[in-house]
Design a protein around this motif. Structure first.
Motif, PDB file in Angstrom:
ATOM      1  N   GLY A 166     -14.104   4.612  -6.840  1.00  0.00           N
ATOM      2  CA  GLY A 166     -14.848   4.844  -7.924  1.00  0.00           C
ATOM      3  C   GLY A 166     -15.953   3.810  -8.187  1.00  0.00           C
ATOM      4  O   GLY A 166     -16.939   4.171  -8.986  1.00  0.00           O
ATOM      5  N   MET A 167     -15.747   2.461  -7.808  1.00  0.00           N
ATOM      6  CA  MET A 167     -16.703   1.453  -7.977  1.00  0.00           C
ATOM      7  C   MET A 167     -18.247   1.985  -7.309  1.00  0.00           C
ATOM      8  O   MET A 167     -18.323   2.180  -6.462  1.00  0.00           O
ATOM      9  N   VAL A 177     -17.178  18.750  -0.972  1.00  0.00           N
ATOM     10  CA  VAL A 177     -15.573  18.918  -1.149  1.00  0.00           C
ATOM     11  C   VAL A 177     -15.454  18.708  -2.694  1.00  0.00           C
ATOM     12  O   VAL A 177     -16.394  17.920  -3.281  1.00  0.00           O
ATOM     13  N   ARG A 178     -14.585  19.606  -3.418  1.00  0.00           N
ATOM     14  CA  ARG A 178     -14.543  19.368  -4.739  1.00  0.00           C
ATOM     15  C   ARG A 178     -13.758  18.639  -5.335  1.00  0.00           C
ATOM     16  O   ARG A 178     -14.035  17.920  -6.394  1.00  0.00           O
ATOM     17  N   ILE A 179     -12.752  18.061  -4.626  1.00  0.00           N
ATOM     18  CA  ILE A 179     -11.594  17.360  -5.494  1.00  0.00           C
ATOM     19  C   ILE A 179     -11.291  16.185  -4.481  1.00  0.00           C
ATOM     20  O   ILE A 179     -11.404  16.092  -3.309  1.00  0.00           O
ATOM     21  N   MET A 180     -11.391  14.910  -5.159  1.00  0.00           N
ATOM     22  CA  MET A 180     -11.093  13.506  -4.532  1.00  0.00           C
ATOM     23  C   MET A 180      -9.781  13.111  -5.112  1.00  0.00           C
ATOM     24  O   MET A 180      -9.496  12.946  -6.294  1.00  0.00           O
ATOM     25  N   VAL A 181      -8.775  13.075  -4.232  1.00  0.00           N
ATOM     26  CA  VAL A 181      -7.102  12.506  -4.582  1.00  0.00           C
ATOM     27  C   VAL A 181      -7.337  10.930  -3.965  1.00  0.00           C
ATOM     28  O   VAL A 181      -7.638  10.633  -3.069  1.00  0.00           O
ATOM     29  N   ALA A 182      -7.270   9.996  -5.099  1.00  0.00           N
ATOM     30  CA  ALA A 182      -7.650   8.491  -4.670  1.00  0.00           C
ATOM     31  C   ALA A 182      -6.570   7.701  -5.411  1.00  0.00           C
ATOM     32  O   ALA A 182      -6.070   7.776  -6.278  1.00  0.00           O
ATOM     33  N   THR A 183      -6.653   6.426  -4.902  1.00  0.00           N
ATOM     34  CA  THR A 183      -5.954   5.211  -5.892  1.00  0.00           C
ATOM     35  C   THR A 183      -7.240   4.608  -6.530  1.00  0.00           C
ATOM     36  O   THR A 183      -8.287   5.045  -6.549  1.00  0.00           O
ATOM     37  N   TYR A 224      -7.627   2.644 -17.241  1.00  0.00           N
ATOM     38  CA  TYR A 224      -7.824   3.967 -17.686  1.00  0.00           C
ATOM     39  C   TYR A 224      -8.969   4.403 -18.299  1.00  0.00           C
ATOM     40  O   TYR A 224      -9.549   5.292 -17.787  1.00  0.00           O
ATOM     41  N   TYR A 225      -9.616   3.539 -19.032  1.00  0.00           N
ATOM     42  CA  TYR A 225     -10.879   3.988 -19.590  1.00  0.00           C
ATOM     43  C   TYR A 225     -12.144   3.857 -18.374  1.00  0.00           C
ATOM     44  O   TYR A 225     -12.817   4.614 -18.673  1.00  0.00           O
ATOM     45  N   GLN A 226     -11.836   3.034 -17.641  1.00  0.00           N
ATOM     46  CA  GLN A 226     -12.812   2.876 -16.451  1.00  0.00           C
ATOM     47  C   GLN A 226     -13.004   4.365 -15.666  1.00  0.00           C
ATOM     48  O   GLN A 226     -14.001   4.535 -15.268  1.00  0.00           O
ATOM     49  N   GLU A 227     -11.716   4.466 -15.457  1.00  0.00           N
ATOM     50  CA  GLU A 227     -11.308   5.647 -14.402  1.00  0.00           C
ATOM     51  C   GLU A 227     -11.811   7.121 -15.158  1.00  0.00           C
ATOM     52  O   GLU A 227     -12.658   7.863 -14.385  1.00  0.00           O
ATOM     53  N   ILE A 228     -11.502   7.302 -16.329  1.00  0.00           N
ATOM     54  CA  ILE A 228     -12.004   8.399 -17.166  1.00  0.00           C
ATOM     55  C   ILE A 228     -13.456   8.470 -17.297  1.00  0.00           C
ATOM     56  O   ILE A 228     -13.975   9.521 -17.241  1.00  0.00           O
TER      57      ILE A 228
END
Length: 492
Positions: A167-168, A157-163, A190-194
């Motif tokens: 990511g961890m 699957v290409r896209i993950m929509v998440a809260t 923000y920095y952790q997620e990008i």
């Protein structure tokens, strides 16, 4: 258990996500403070604290709360130079998201949402439009979350929509873009997620959709926060980043205590503000006078959101209770969009005409602001407006930068002739088939950078194959003959 037996020889205690130890960290967890007791139980053990998002105050907190005495501190650069930083005012959010996805066709991306509801709704919308998409949040069962994560990692699957729950521990190297559908609560978050984009070093894209409404949404949850004052401070850093007209990379690195060296990155590869160049000064005398007059008329007791609602002629309960629908500035700003009023407010603060005070960022005129208002001085500010035509704002020039529009792979593919494009697709399909047979993600076979070099250099011997990035002796022995066969057949 083992932690209660001091006779067990433990030589090293490692704390990952160590910013959780700090009260100034974006994800402070009081339970982490108990780690100090474990350290006292094993005084001879070396303690290693690791984090990717630590400001100077967070680092000091970590050392203090873990009772480290004169520790060695190793700090790598926070600069992820391969990630292009872009912020857009949130207008038609779904259209903005799909535009970004289409620019990164067939590439992996993560979209972060503020709530489970937003994540589910956006996933459903994208699925109806035919995109390869799944969701991830704490409301799903462990089994479903694990299945969705596995499919994303393996490129099924290409896209993950998440809260923020997603990511961890994710180390997928070929995430090409991260979209923030809603604004994060802090620059650390923000920095952790990008940072989940572009781990293979190839150019990637971070897009933040910014709306003043997001600020109110985040503040709504401050009442449940252990420290509302700290939460407000973290949010302020985030809003400054989103609204700045200066280099976003400089501001982001400066937040973590790092100075971006001059000429260390090309403007077209840095951020949207650098691509567009210096913002021209705009004559905002009339709307600035209206804004500052409204601050005075409301007795300098309110924040920007309230002032703007008065200017726009809102009849919300609070305004009627204060009888502010009767003052002369009520409704005089109806010709300018709300987001543009917020942009003007930030510009006036930055220029020193008004100041913010207290927990609720009450706006107060400075002496310069009072003088400008009383003497009717011309006010020109570097300002880019979103849609208002009242001020005859110059249009922001469009970027022709390929990295701004598309990551390197997309641009690479566009340069390929018919035969090379066929070779690219064939090697890519071969990689996917092998990955599926081994039940591993495609990047385990080899990454996108290797794929590009195979097409560009077209090795025809094992010696030439070993010169390709990511292919060593073991990998050449295992898959080299198959790759050389595919390439040679295309060259015939």
């Amino acid at each position: 258990g083992i932690l209660h037996d001091s006779s067990i020889p433990i030589s090293c205690i490692t704390i990952d996500e160590a910013h959780c130890v700090s009260e100034w960290g974006h994800d402070f967890r009081p339970d982490y403070l108990e780690i100090a007791a474990i350290r006292r139980q094993f005084p001879e053990a070396v303690c290693l604290a690791l984090t990717a998002t630590a400001t100077i105050s967070v680092r000091q907190d970590i050392m203090q709360n873990l009772q480290m005495k004169n520790p060695k501190v190793f700090t790598a650069s926070f600069n992820r130079a391969n990630i292009f930083l872009e912020v857009k005012p949130k207008k038609n959010a779904l259209q903005q998201v799909t535009d970004c996805i289409r620019r990164h066709r067939d590439e992996s991306g993560i979209i972060y949402c503020f709530s489970r509801k937003h994540a589910d709704e956006l996933t459903a919308s994208l699925d109806r439009m035919g995109f390869s998409v799944l969701n991830y949040h704490a409301g799903l069962s462990d089994k479903v979350r694990a299945d969705h994560q596995d499919k994303f990692i393996k490129d099924k699957v290409r896209i993950m929509v998440a809260t923020v729950a997603f990511g961890m521990g994710i180390d997928k190297p070929n995430v090409r873009y991260v979209i923030h559908y809603d604004m994060p609560k802090s620059l650390e978050e923000y920095y952790q997620e990008i940072g989940r984009a572009g781990r293979d070093g190839l150019p990637s894209h971070a897009l933040l959709l910014y709306s003043a409404g997001d600020i109110h949404k985040i503040r709504f949850f401050f009442e449940d926060s252990a420290d509302p004052e700290k939460a407000e401070m973290l949010l302020k850093g985030m809003t400054q980043y989103a609204s700045t007209r200066k280099c976003r990379r400089q501001l982001l690195l400066g937040y973590f205590g790092e100075v971006l060296k001059e000429n260390s990155c090309a403007p077209e590869e840095c951020c949207d503000n650098c691509v567009c160049g210096p913002v021209p000064d705009l004559d905002v005398t009339i709307p600035a006078q209206k804004f500052m007059s409204c601050i005075i008329r409301t007795k300098q007791r309110f924040g920007a959101s309230y002032i703007i609602d008065v200017l726009l002629g809102s009849k919300q309960k609070r305004i009627l209770e204060n009888r502010h629908e009767t003052i002369s500035t009520w409704g005089i700003g109806a010709g300018i969009e709300k987001d543009d009023w917020f942009a003007l407010s930030e510009a006036l603060v930055e220029a020193g005409y008004i100041q913010k005070y207290g927990e609720y960022n009450v706006l107060v005129l400075t002496k310069d602001g009072q003088d400008a208002l009383v003497q009717r001085k011309t006010i020109k500010l570097p300002l880019l407006l979103h849609q208002s035509t009242v001020l005859n704002a110059p249009q922001q020039k469009k970027s022709s930068n390929p990295m701004f529009m598309l990551h390197k792979k997309g641009a690479f593919v566009k340069t390929l002739g018919e035969n090379d494009l066929a070779l690219y697709e064939e090697i890519k399909e071969w990689r996917k088939k092998n990955a599926d047979e081994q039940n591993v993600p495609p990047y385990v076979i080899f990454g996108d950078k290797t794929l590009e070099e195979l097409v560009e250099k077209k090795p025809q011997s094992e010696a030439e194959l070993l010169s390709i990035f990511g292919i060593g002796t073991a990998k050449a022995e295992k898959i080299g003959s198959q790759l050389l066969r595919i390439i040679s057949e295309r060259l015939e």
